[in-house]
Design a protein around this motif. Structure first.
Motif, mmCIF file in Angstrom:
data_model
loop_
_atom_site.group_PDB
_atom_site.id
_atom_site.type_symbol
_atom_site.label_atom_id
_atom_site.label_comp_id
_atom_site.label_asym_id
_atom_site.label_seq_id
_atom_site.Cartn_x
_atom_site.Cartn_y
_atom_site.Cartn_z
ATOM 1 N N ALA A 431 6.635 0.644 6.049
ATOM 2 C CA ALA A 431 6.260 -0.637 6.659
ATOM 3 C C ALA A 431 5.289 -0.420 7.817
ATOM 4 C CB ALA A 431 7.514 -1.357 7.145
ATOM 5 N N GLY A 432 5.531 0.594 8.635
ATOM 6 C CA GLY A 432 4.632 0.869 9.754
ATOM 7 C C GLY A 432 3.258 1.303 9.296
ATOM 8 N N ARG A 435 0.943 -1.494 8.065
ATOM 9 C CA ARG A 435 0.297 -2.352 9.058
ATOM 10 C C ARG A 435 -0.956 -1.721 9.664
ATOM 11 N NH1 ARG A 435 5.858 -3.396 10.348
ATOM 12 N NH2 ARG A 435 5.844 -1.721 11.888
ATOM 13 N N THR A 437 -4.657 -0.507 9.115
ATOM 14 C CA THR A 437 -5.723 -0.726 8.155
ATOM 15 C C THR A 437 -6.335 0.604 7.713
ATOM 16 O OG1 THR A 437 -7.909 -1.718 7.845
ATOM 17 C CG2 THR A 437 -7.331 -1.066 10.076
ATOM 18 N N SER A 466 7.909 2.085 14.664
ATOM 19 C CA SER A 466 8.516 2.356 13.361
ATOM 20 C C SER A 466 9.355 3.621 13.398
ATOM 21 C CB SER A 466 7.429 2.476 12.288
ATOM 22 O OG SER A 466 6.732 1.255 12.139
#
Length: 540
Positions: A431-432, A435, A437, A466
């Motif tokens: 998940a980290g 985020r 790019t 995270s």
């Protein structure tokens, strides 16, 4: 001839290497089970004696637990997303709080209060007698040491899985569809049964698979209630009867069931992607005072049953204990729990980070999916696999004159934690990284930085939250974990979970309340810090 850089080789090799380390206990169990299948006499003996009982009891427990979890979780998810109710935010938090308590701790609290000889049961019978009613006899009192009692405790403890996934599904359904349904004359009940529930079916299927997985993996609750499931059967067959072939067959069956549930859960999540994003804020409906009160009580019920009441029962048991609290002993158990939890976090988080970063660069998620399957496998199966590996290693070392046993070190228990809780850290890492790019990676690589330099100088600062979340959740899950710690811990080491289980098994529930309450206090930390939207354990 072009030679890839050493960093690239190491990054590519990390996937298969770590996947093998994480999955080695499962491969060992599969090998033991297949070897045991070669001797049909062991399988026939299981079929003629204990296997049908384990199968029927486990199936009945899973069905009853799932029914309790659905009855508690779905109404909370629906009412909290559709109606404006008093204490609404509190009810959402309370619905998540059962995640802070292991099911076996909830079982201790309810047993001490509601068993026929429990303090609350005694007060209930005394109150009935004072009102002129005939108190029930021991035969008429509902037994908590039963499949029904275990299903109630597990269903209450696991209901947040249903609540979180169903609530997300109800929130993500487009409000325009509900407006159209109302314009066609559908009331609240019709909208729920004919619109909301069918759209949320994939999320409910995923939540149901999680509940069944956790039910099959549970050992502390069913062992305390003397319910003969696969988990208790595996423990007795291996450690009490010394029947390695029978235990291997049970372990293989539990492994296949767990992997099948993982497959079903992932398919359900894949179908859940059709939910549309709402184009406007959802307006909550107003209801009358009486209905508002009833709905509010329904929304508060899971948190009250799964956290508030068990903690209150444990506090009452601890306060009424005849023996005083021995702080040095409790402190030693807490230190042992913290010691193992910190070591697990230190090992698991870097492994999850490297594998997640590898997936980001190479685009191959197969190693992560294979390694992540260990989360759904019962801890006892993992422990049996590691014990067999320890036996093989010890035997091979003895051939060369080296006397060494893995069971006397912390390596074995860390291996169990790595297999069981890798996914907990991996989900946060993925998940980290998601985020961040990819253009930042391209810019850094264009400046001449290697893949490892990009990770160290760019991603690590951006992933600080995270990493913290992953370490925190791994820490708490290890503190609450029972079967792996119980079986693989070195001699003379007693954690909070092991101490509470041992005292409760000896019917010393008042003394077991202190380590159980300490576990509850530790389990509260991620729920309070991360909130109900983020504390979702995803075995995929």
């Amino acid at each position: 001839m072009f030679k890839p850089p050493i960093s690239s080789i190491l990054l590519r090799a990390s996937g298969p290497l770590f996947t093998l380390l994480i999955g080695l206990p499962l491969l060992a169990v599969a090998g033991l089970g297949l070897h045991a299948l070669a001797d049909l006499s062991s399988l026939l003996a299981q079929i003629e004696t204990t296997l049908p009982r384990y199968l029927l009891t486990s199936a009945a427990l899973c069905v009853a637990t799932l029914a309790v979890a659905l009855l508690l979780g779905v109404p909370v998810a629906w009412f909290s997303t559709q109606y404006r109710l008093p204490l609404q935010r509190l009810s959402i938090w309370l619905a998540v709080l059962p995640l802070a308590l292991p099911a076996y701790v909830v079982a201790y609290g309810y047993t001490d209060a509601l068993d026929y000889s429990g303090w609350l049961a005694i007060h209930i019978r005394e109150g009935m007698a004072a009102l002129g009613l005939t108190p029930p006899s021991p035969a008429q009192w509902p037994p908590i040491h039963s499949v029904g009692g275990a299903a109630l405790v597990l269903g209450v403890s696991l209901s947040p899985y249903i609540t979180l996934l169903a609530r997300a599904a109800f929130e993500e359904s487009p409000p325009s569809l509900q407006d159209a349904a109302r314009s066609m004359g559908l009331g609240s009940q019709g909208m729920f049964w004919r619109l909301a529930l069918p759209m949320a079916r994939p999320a409910l299927a995923a939540g149901s698979a999680l509940v069944v997985m956790e039910t099959l993996a549970d050992y502390g609750t069913v062992a305390f209630f003397s319910v003969q499931t696969f988990s208790t059967g595996l423990y007795k067959t291996w450690f009490s009867y010394g029947d390695r072939s029978g235990a291997a067959l049970l372990g293989l069956l539990m492994l296949l069931l767990a992997l099948g549930l993982v497959y079903l859960e992932r398919r359900a999540r894949g179908r859940a992607e059709f939910f549309a994003t709402p184009l406007r804020m959802r307006s909550l409906r107003e209801v009358g005072p009486k209905r508002r009160l009833v709905l509010c009580l329904v929304c508060l019920l899971p948190g009250l049953l799964g956290f508030v009441l068990p903690v209150a029962f444990l506090l009452a048991a601890a306060a009424s204990a005849e023996t005083e609290l021995v702080l040095p002993q409790l402190g030693g158990q807490a230190l042992a729990s913290v010691h193992y939890a910190l070591m697990a976090a230190v090992v698991l988080v870097p492994v999850a980070l490297v594998l997640s970063y590898r997936q980001r660069l190479l685009g191959s998620g197969l190693p992560q999916r294979l390694a992540g399957s260990g989360y759904a496998v019962p801890g006892l199966v993992v422990a049996v696999g590691l014990l067999s590996i320890s036996g093989w290693v010890t035997e091979m070392l003895s051939w060369v004159g080296i006397g060494f046993a893995l069971t006397t070190t912390v390596l074995l228990i860390l291996g169990g934690y790595l297999t069981r809780f890798f996914t907990v850290a991996q989900v946060s890492m993925e998940a980290g990284l998601g985020r961040i790019t990819p253009s930042l990676d391209w810019s850094a690589r264009s400046l001449g930085l290697s893949a490892w330099q990009v990770l160290a100088r760019l991603h690590l600062p951006l992933l600080s939250r995270s990493i913290w979340v992953a370490a925190l959740i791994v820490f708490v899950d290890v503190v609450k974990e029972l079967p792996v710690t119980l079986v693989l811990r070195p001699f003379n080491v007693e954690t909070l979970a092991v101490a509470a289980h041992g005292l409760a098994s000896d019917e010393r529930l008042a003394e077991a309340a202190w380590p159980a309450l300490t576990i509850a206090l530790v389990g509260l930390v991620p729920v309070l810090l991360l909130g109900p939207q983020k504390r979702q354990r995803n075995p995929a």
